[in-house]
Write an enzyme that holds these catalytic residues in place. Structure first.
Site, mmCIF file in Angstrom:
data_model
loop_
_atom_site.group_PDB
_atom_site.id
_atom_site.type_symbol
_atom_site.label_atom_id
_atom_site.label_comp_id
_atom_site.label_asym_id
_atom_site.label_seq_id
_atom_site.Cartn_x
_atom_site.Cartn_y
_atom_site.Cartn_z
ATOM 1 N N ARG A 46 0.853 -1.192 0.000
ATOM 2 C CA ARG A 46 0.000 0.000 0.000
ATOM 3 C C ARG A 46 0.890 1.244 0.000
ATOM 4 O O ARG A 46 0.617 2.216 -0.675
ATOM 5 C CB ARG A 46 -0.962 0.009 1.193
ATOM 6 C CG ARG A 46 -1.776 1.293 1.222
ATOM 7 C CD ARG A 46 -2.997 1.320 2.158
ATOM 8 N NE ARG A 46 -3.129 0.275 3.094
ATOM 9 C CZ ARG A 46 -2.556 0.258 4.323
ATOM 10 N NH1 ARG A 46 -1.839 1.277 4.736
ATOM 11 N NH2 ARG A 46 -2.719 -0.769 5.103
ATOM 12 N N TYR A 98 -16.351 18.824 -13.615
ATOM 13 C CA TYR A 98 -16.661 17.409 -13.840
ATOM 14 C C TYR A 98 -17.755 16.993 -12.851
ATOM 15 O O TYR A 98 -17.666 17.305 -11.657
ATOM 16 C CB TYR A 98 -15.391 16.588 -13.632
ATOM 17 C CG TYR A 98 -15.632 15.103 -13.668
ATOM 18 C CD1 TYR A 98 -15.994 14.470 -14.854
ATOM 19 C CD2 TYR A 98 -15.514 14.320 -12.528
ATOM 20 C CE1 TYR A 98 -16.230 13.108 -14.889
ATOM 21 C CE2 TYR A 98 -15.746 12.955 -12.561
ATOM 22 C CZ TYR A 98 -16.103 12.358 -13.741
ATOM 23 O OH TYR A 98 -16.339 11.008 -13.777
ATOM 24 N N ASP A 170 -7.280 20.542 -12.033
ATOM 25 C CA ASP A 170 -7.623 19.284 -12.699
ATOM 26 C C ASP A 170 -7.218 19.451 -14.166
ATOM 27 O O ASP A 170 -7.866 20.170 -14.929
ATOM 28 C CB ASP A 170 -9.129 19.022 -12.551
ATOM 29 C CG ASP A 170 -9.567 17.715 -13.221
ATOM 30 O OD1 ASP A 170 -8.843 17.207 -14.078
ATOM 31 O OD2 ASP A 170 -10.670 17.228 -12.882
ATOM 32 N N LYS A 195 -7.902 8.864 -18.513
ATOM 33 C CA LYS A 195 -8.197 9.507 -19.787
ATOM 34 C C LYS A 195 -6.945 9.533 -20.687
ATOM 35 O O LYS A 195 -6.509 8.503 -21.132
ATOM 36 C CB LYS A 195 -8.773 10.896 -19.535
ATOM 37 C CG LYS A 195 -9.842 10.937 -18.407
ATOM 38 C CD LYS A 195 -11.098 10.135 -18.725
ATOM 39 C CE LYS A 195 -12.021 9.915 -17.524
ATOM 40 N NZ LYS A 195 -12.402 11.101 -16.770
#
Ligand SMILES: *Cc1c(COP(=O)(O)O)cnc(C)c1O
Length: 381
Positions: A46, A98, A170, A195
Site C-alpha cells: 500500500r 466534472y 484538474d 483519460k
C-alpha cells in the site's frame, strides 16, 4: 529533455536484476525484510510498489514536477486533496466542473463542515469577493467539462499567492502535453489518468503532482493512511500508454480541429464549444497557457432539440456512445444523462449545460472516416 523524449524514457530504467527494458509488474503485497524494519525501501505494497514508483516518476517529469502520487482513480486523487482541509475551511471552485467532482464536494464533503463556493472562474476578478481567512483551496478545471471554458491558471495562482491558499488544477482535459499548471504557479496538478495519460480506455487511475515537500509529505500520508492506491498491473499499462502520449496528442489535436471546423460550418449545428476558435470567449487565455487546443468538443444542434440530439447519438457508427474520454477511439456522449447526470438539472442549466448538448472525445482514427460518420449521422436527423 523535451516532452516526447520524457514520455518514452522518464522514470523508466532497465530492471536491475535482469536488464529487462520494460519495468516489471511487481505483483506483490509485501516484501521480505532482512531484519525487523531493515529492508530495501519497500515494506508493504500500500505504501510503495516499484512499478507504481516508476510511473510516478514518469508523470512527475511530464508535469515538470518534483513528486507524483498515484491513486486508484481520479476521484481518489481529488478526495486526498480535500482531506488536507479541516472543518470550517472554505474552497473556491467552478460552477462548471466534472460531474463527479461536484458530487463529491456537495454530497460528501459539505457534511464534514467544508464550505464550497461554486462560482464562474473564467473571470478571475470573480474570485476576490470570496477570499477570506478561511479560504484554503482554489480548485479549478480548464478546459472545463463539458463546456470547454478556459480558466486563467496564472491569474488564479497570483490571487492566492502569499495567502496560504493551495491552488489545485484538474488537468485531465488538457493532459501534460498541452498544459503544465505547476509552471503557471499552481501547487497541485490532478489527473484522471484514466483519460489521456492511460490513453487506451483500459485503466481507471488518478494522480497528483506537486513541487512542495510539505504538500508531498501530507498527501503521501493521506494516500497511505486512507489507501486508495492503484495496482501494479494498471501502473504497467499506464507506463506503456505514456510512451505514445505525445504522438496521440498530436493526432487528437489535428482531428479535433478538423471536426470542430466541420461542425461549425454545418447548417444543422447550433453552438460549437472548442477553445481553438478565435471567437471562443477565452481563446487568448487558451492560446497563452496551452500548446494546442485538444480533441474535446461539445456542440448543440441548431434547434436545440434534445430528441434529435439523441437520434444523432444513436445514428453514429464509428463513434461509440460511451462515457469517458481521452482514449484512441472516438466517443460521443450525452452529458445531461451520462457524465453529468449527478449534477441537479437547475445547477446544470445555470452553467449552460442544456439537455441537447452533445460531447465528443475525438480519437486518433483517420479524419476522413470520422467526418464521414458524422455526415451520415447528421443526414439522418
Ligand atoms: C474522468 C474525470 C475525473 C474523474 O476521474 P476517474 O478516474 O473517473 O475517477 C475527474 N475530472 C475530469 C475532468 C474527468 O474527466
Amino acid at each position: 529533455m523535451k516532452f516526447g523524449t520524457k514520455a518514452v524514457h522518464a522514470g523508466v530504467e532497465p530492471d536491475p536484476t535482469t536488464g529487462a527494458i520494460m519495468t516489471p509488474i511487481y505483483q506483490t503485497s509485501t516484501y521480505v525484510q532482512e531484519s525487523p524494519a531493515k529492508h530495501l525501501g519497500y515494506a508493504y505494497a500500500r505504501g510503495a510498489n516499484p512499478t507504481r514508483n516508476s510511473l510516478q516518476k514518469s508523470i512527475a517529469a511530464l508535469e515538470n514536477g518534483k513528486h507524483c502520487i498515484c491513486f486508484s482513480s481520479g476521484m481518489g486523487a481529488t478526495d486526498a486533496v480535500i482531506k488536507l482541509l479541516n472543518a470550517g475551511d472554505e474552497v473556491i471552485t467552478s460552477a462548471d466542473l466534472y460531474g463527479g467532482t461536484y458530487r463529491m464536494f456537495k454530497r460528501v464533503f459539505e457534511k464534514y463542515g467544508i464550505k464550497f463556493h461554486f462560482i464562474d472562474l473564467t473571470k478571475s476578478s470573480n474570485i476576490e469577493p470570496y477570499l477570506n481567512d478561511k479560504t484554503k483551496l482554489i480548485w479549478l478545471e480548464t478546459p472545463t467539462n463539458p463546456l470547454m471554458s478556459i480558466v486563467d491558471i496564472r491569474a488564479c495562482a497570483d490571487l492566492a499567492k502569499g495567502k496560504n491558499i493551495i491552488v489545485a488544477v484538474d488537468n485531465t482535459f488538457a493532459s501534460p502535453y498541452l498544459q503544465n499548471p505547476l509552471d503557471l504557479g499552481a501547487d497541485i496538478v490532478m489527473h484522471s489518468v484514466t483519460k489521456y495519460l492511460g490513453g487506451h480506455s483500459d485503466v481507471v487511475m488518478g494522480a497528483l503532482v506537486m513541487n512542495d515537500e510539505k504538500l508531498h509529505q501530507d498527501l503521501h500520508f493521506i494516500m497511505n493512511a486512507c489507501g486508495a492506491v492503484p495496482g501494479p498491473q494498471d501502473s504497467f499499462l499506464v507506463l506503456r500508454g505514456i510512451k505514445t502520449l505525445h504522438l496521440r496528442m498530436e493526432r487528437h489535436c489535428f482531428n479535433g480541429k478538423k471536426v470542430a471546423e466541420y461542425l461549425k460550418s454545418h447548417p444543422k449545428i447550433g453552438k460549437v464549444y472548442w477553445p481553438g476558435f478565435t471567437d471562443h470567449p477565452n481563446h487568448s487565455v487558451a492560446k497563452k497557457q496551452m500548446k494546442d487546443f485538444g480533441g474535446m468538443i461539445s456542440f448543440t444542434l441548431k434547434d436545440d432539440n434534445t430528441a434529435k440530439a439523441i437520434q444523432l447519438m444513436e445514428s453514429v457508427e464509428l463513434f461509440s456512445l460511451a462515457e469517458s474520454l481521452g482514449g484512441v477511439e472516438s466517443l460521443i456522449n450525452h452529458p445531461a444523462t451520462m457524465t453529468h447526470a449527478s449534477v441537479p438539472k437547475e445547477d446544470r442549466i445555470k452553467t449552460g449545460l442544456v439537455d441537447s448538448l452533445i460531447r465528443l472525445s475525438i480519437g486518433v482514427e483517420d479524419i476522413e472516416d470520422l467526418l464521414q460518420d458524422m455526415e451520415q449521422a447528421l443526414e439522418k436527423v
